[in-house]
Design a protein around this motif. Structure first.
Motif, mmCIF file in Angstrom:
data_model
loop_
_atom_site.group_PDB
_atom_site.id
_atom_site.type_symbol
_atom_site.label_atom_id
_atom_site.label_comp_id
_atom_site.label_asym_id
_atom_site.label_seq_id
_atom_site.Cartn_x
_atom_site.Cartn_y
_atom_site.Cartn_z
ATOM 1 N N ALA A 17 1.131 -1.233 0.145
ATOM 2 C CA ALA A 17 0.019 -0.017 0.119
ATOM 3 C C ALA A 17 0.715 1.215 -0.112
ATOM 4 O O ALA A 17 2.000 1.344 0.105
ATOM 5 N N ILE A 18 0.089 2.505 -0.189
ATOM 6 C CA ILE A 18 0.803 3.556 -0.218
ATOM 7 C C ILE A 18 0.987 4.115 1.537
ATOM 8 O O ILE A 18 -0.208 4.198 1.919
ATOM 9 N N ALA A 19 1.832 4.461 2.006
ATOM 10 C CA ALA A 19 2.070 4.986 3.292
ATOM 11 C C ALA A 19 2.081 6.712 3.044
ATOM 12 O O ALA A 19 3.080 7.121 2.396
ATOM 13 N N SER A 20 1.187 7.449 3.820
ATOM 14 C CA SER A 20 1.156 8.796 3.692
ATOM 15 C C SER A 20 1.780 9.438 4.958
ATOM 16 O O SER A 20 0.948 9.247 5.877
ATOM 17 N N LEU A 21 2.570 10.249 5.114
ATOM 18 C CA LEU A 21 3.062 10.722 6.381
ATOM 19 C C LEU A 21 3.242 12.249 6.194
ATOM 20 O O LEU A 21 3.468 12.994 5.169
ATOM 21 N N ASN A 22 2.449 13.059 7.211
ATOM 22 C CA ASN A 22 2.261 14.382 7.090
ATOM 23 C C ASN A 22 3.238 15.292 8.188
ATOM 24 O O ASN A 22 3.701 14.737 9.335
ATOM 25 N N CYS A 23 3.706 16.563 7.856
ATOM 26 C CA CYS A 23 4.362 17.224 8.742
ATOM 27 C C CYS A 23 3.888 18.823 8.485
ATOM 28 O O CYS A 23 3.646 19.354 7.264
ATOM 29 N N THR A 24 3.670 19.606 9.547
ATOM 30 C CA THR A 24 3.505 21.185 9.379
ATOM 31 C C THR A 24 4.399 21.812 10.165
ATOM 32 O O THR A 24 5.020 21.269 11.220
ATOM 33 N N TYR A 25 4.722 23.106 9.927
ATOM 34 C CA TYR A 25 5.542 23.784 10.697
ATOM 35 C C TYR A 25 5.437 25.216 10.851
ATOM 36 O O TYR A 25 4.360 25.574 10.122
ATOM 37 N N PHE A 34 13.521 18.084 5.522
ATOM 38 C CA PHE A 34 14.178 16.880 5.172
ATOM 39 C C PHE A 34 13.241 15.825 5.936
ATOM 40 O O PHE A 34 12.697 15.985 6.898
ATOM 41 N N TRP A 35 13.273 14.633 5.336
ATOM 42 C CA TRP A 35 12.603 13.222 5.837
ATOM 43 C C TRP A 35 13.757 12.391 6.306
ATOM 44 O O TRP A 35 14.494 12.117 5.480
ATOM 45 N N TYR A 36 13.763 12.022 7.492
ATOM 46 C CA TYR A 36 14.780 11.185 8.123
ATOM 47 C C TYR A 36 14.064 9.919 8.443
ATOM 48 O O TYR A 36 12.928 9.794 9.014
ATOM 49 N N ARG A 60 10.784 5.017 -4.463
ATOM 50 C CA ARG A 60 9.397 4.525 -4.009
ATOM 51 C C ARG A 60 8.976 5.944 -3.226
ATOM 52 O O ARG A 60 7.809 5.695 -2.580
ATOM 53 N N PHE A 61 10.047 6.829 -2.842
ATOM 54 C CA PHE A 61 9.605 7.781 -2.189
ATOM 55 C C PHE A 61 9.198 9.255 -2.939
ATOM 56 O O PHE A 61 9.851 9.458 -3.886
ATOM 57 N N THR A 62 8.263 9.890 -2.391
ATOM 58 C CA THR A 62 7.853 11.156 -3.016
ATOM 59 C C THR A 62 7.729 12.069 -1.825
ATOM 60 O O THR A 62 6.752 11.840 -0.961
ATOM 61 N N ALA A 63 8.424 13.336 -1.868
ATOM 62 C CA ALA A 63 8.210 14.292 -1.028
ATOM 63 C C ALA A 63 7.435 15.413 -1.504
ATOM 64 O O ALA A 63 7.776 15.728 -2.821
ATOM 65 N N GLN A 64 6.494 16.013 -0.751
ATOM 66 C CA GLN A 64 5.576 16.935 -1.285
ATOM 67 C C GLN A 64 5.904 18.277 -0.406
ATOM 68 O O GLN A 64 5.706 17.969 0.775
ATOM 69 N N LEU A 65 5.813 19.497 -0.868
ATOM 70 C CA LEU A 65 6.085 20.722 -0.175
ATOM 71 C C LEU A 65 5.100 21.556 -0.559
ATOM 72 O O LEU A 65 4.916 21.931 -1.873
ATOM 73 N N ASN A 66 4.316 22.414 0.355
ATOM 74 C CA ASN A 66 3.475 23.516 0.180
ATOM 75 C C ASN A 66 3.885 24.355 1.122
ATOM 76 O O ASN A 66 3.573 24.532 2.176
ATOM 77 N N LYS A 67 4.662 25.443 0.643
ATOM 78 C CA LYS A 67 5.036 26.562 1.604
ATOM 79 C C LYS A 67 3.918 27.252 2.037
ATOM 80 O O LYS A 67 3.946 28.069 3.270
ATOM 81 N N ALA A 68 3.015 27.702 1.255
ATOM 82 C CA ALA A 68 1.737 28.330 1.503
ATOM 83 C C ALA A 68 1.131 27.907 2.794
ATOM 84 O O ALA A 68 0.566 28.565 3.547
ATOM 85 N N SER A 69 0.911 26.691 2.644
ATOM 86 C CA SER A 69 0.151 25.966 3.810
ATOM 87 C C SER A 69 1.068 25.533 4.988
ATOM 88 O O SER A 69 0.769 24.852 5.936
ATOM 89 N N VAL A 72 4.622 19.724 4.728
ATOM 90 C CA VAL A 72 5.206 18.950 3.773
ATOM 91 C C VAL A 72 5.137 17.489 4.165
ATOM 92 O O VAL A 72 4.561 17.250 5.382
ATOM 93 N N SER A 73 4.879 16.712 3.122
ATOM 94 C CA SER A 73 4.545 15.180 3.080
ATOM 95 C C SER A 73 5.361 14.370 2.407
ATOM 96 O O SER A 73 6.345 14.650 1.797
ATOM 97 N N LEU A 74 5.127 12.984 3.023
ATOM 98 C CA LEU A 74 6.192 11.927 2.464
ATOM 99 C C LEU A 74 5.276 10.862 2.190
ATOM 100 O O LEU A 74 4.533 10.419 2.884
ATOM 101 N N LEU A 75 5.371 10.568 0.757
ATOM 102 C CA LEU A 75 4.649 9.321 0.146
ATOM 103 C C LEU A 75 5.594 8.044 0.107
ATOM 104 O O LEU A 75 6.573 8.440 -0.591
ATOM 105 N N ILE A 76 5.275 7.062 0.650
ATOM 106 C CA ILE A 76 5.913 5.827 0.348
ATOM 107 C C ILE A 76 5.150 4.596 -0.445
ATOM 108 O O ILE A 76 4.005 4.388 0.158
ATOM 109 N N ARG A 77 5.173 4.584 -1.570
ATOM 110 C CA ARG A 77 4.639 3.739 -2.783
ATOM 111 C C ARG A 77 5.162 2.160 -2.327
ATOM 112 O O ARG A 77 6.449 1.880 -1.883
#
Lengths: 112, 113
Positions: A17-25, A34-36, A60-69, A72-77
């Motif tokens: 499955a796809i794992a979706s990890l979220n982060c706000t700053y 960065f994702w560690y 398999r990793f995709t990082a997504q960044l939205n500075k306005a919001s 930042v997120s990390l998807l693991i396919r």
């Protein structure tokens, strides 16, 4: 408000499955993100870095960044059991010097 | 050819003692850090040195004193250890610059009894 926030989890996903990890700053002047990954009893290791709005893919990793919001997120396919670890989001609050702040981490468990 | 190495890996000591942790990096980086990871796995920055100069000193008790004899080494001395000091201490280095990731050592697990 904490400077970097993440859902602590645990997040459980089935293998494949796809794992979706979220982060706000909180600090808008943050410039780099960065994702560690940290396995139990081990040190954090860098998976992805992202500096510009949009998506960045690496295998398999995709990082997504939205500075306005301020998000930042990390998807693991195609999640694998070996992906089971704690994922730490980190933000470089560069002002006159580099200061990397970590979120509390999200524990991911991939179920075979 | 370890990039960032810390010693010791484990440290068990009694309250009130003084102990040191050593860190060395062979990556040629200018910036080195100490982070503390508590039992809840939260990784918190303590100190940062850039080319032997202290640039970040977070709200850390005076019992903690970092020392950087040269840019490849950063040591951490802790006086009068307390139970709450029990944690994993990570040394890290980076090249500097906003897009430079941290390279971590293997950590030192400190247990104060």
């Amino acid at each position: 408000q904490k400077e970097v926030e993440q859902n602590s989890g645990p997040l459980s996903v089935p293998e494949g499955a796809i794992a979706s990890l979220n982060c706000t700053y909180s600090d808008r002047v943050s410039q780099s993100f960065f994702w560690y990954r940290q396995y139990s009893g081990k040190s954090p290791e860098l998976i992805m870095s992202i500096y510009s709005n949009g998506d960045k893919e690496d295998g398999r990793f995709t990082a997504q960044l939205n500075k306005a919001s301020q998000y930042v997120s990390l998807l693991i396919r195609d999640s694998q059991p070996s992906d089971s670890a704690t994922y730490l989001c980190a933000v470089n609050k560069k002002t006159s010097y580099d200061k990397v702040i970590f979120g509390p981490g999200t524990s991911l468990s991939v179920i075979p | 050819d370890t990039a960032v190495s810390q010693t010791p890996k484990y440290l068990v000591t009694q309250m009130g003692n003084d102990k040191s942790i050593k860190c060395e990096q062979n990556l040629g980086h200018d910036t080195m850090y100490w982070y503390k990871q508590d039992s809840k796995k939260f990784l918190k920055i303590m100190f940062s040195y850039n080319n032997k100069e202290l640039i970040i000193n977070e709200t850390v008790p005076n019992r903690f004193s970092p020392k950087s004899p040269d840019k490849a080494h950063l040591n951490l001395h802790i006086n009068s250890l307390e139970l709450g000091d029990s944690a994993v201490y990570f040394c890290a280095s980076s090249q500097g610059g906003f897009n430079s990731p941290l390279h971590f050592g293997n950590g030192t697990r400190l247990t104060v009894t």
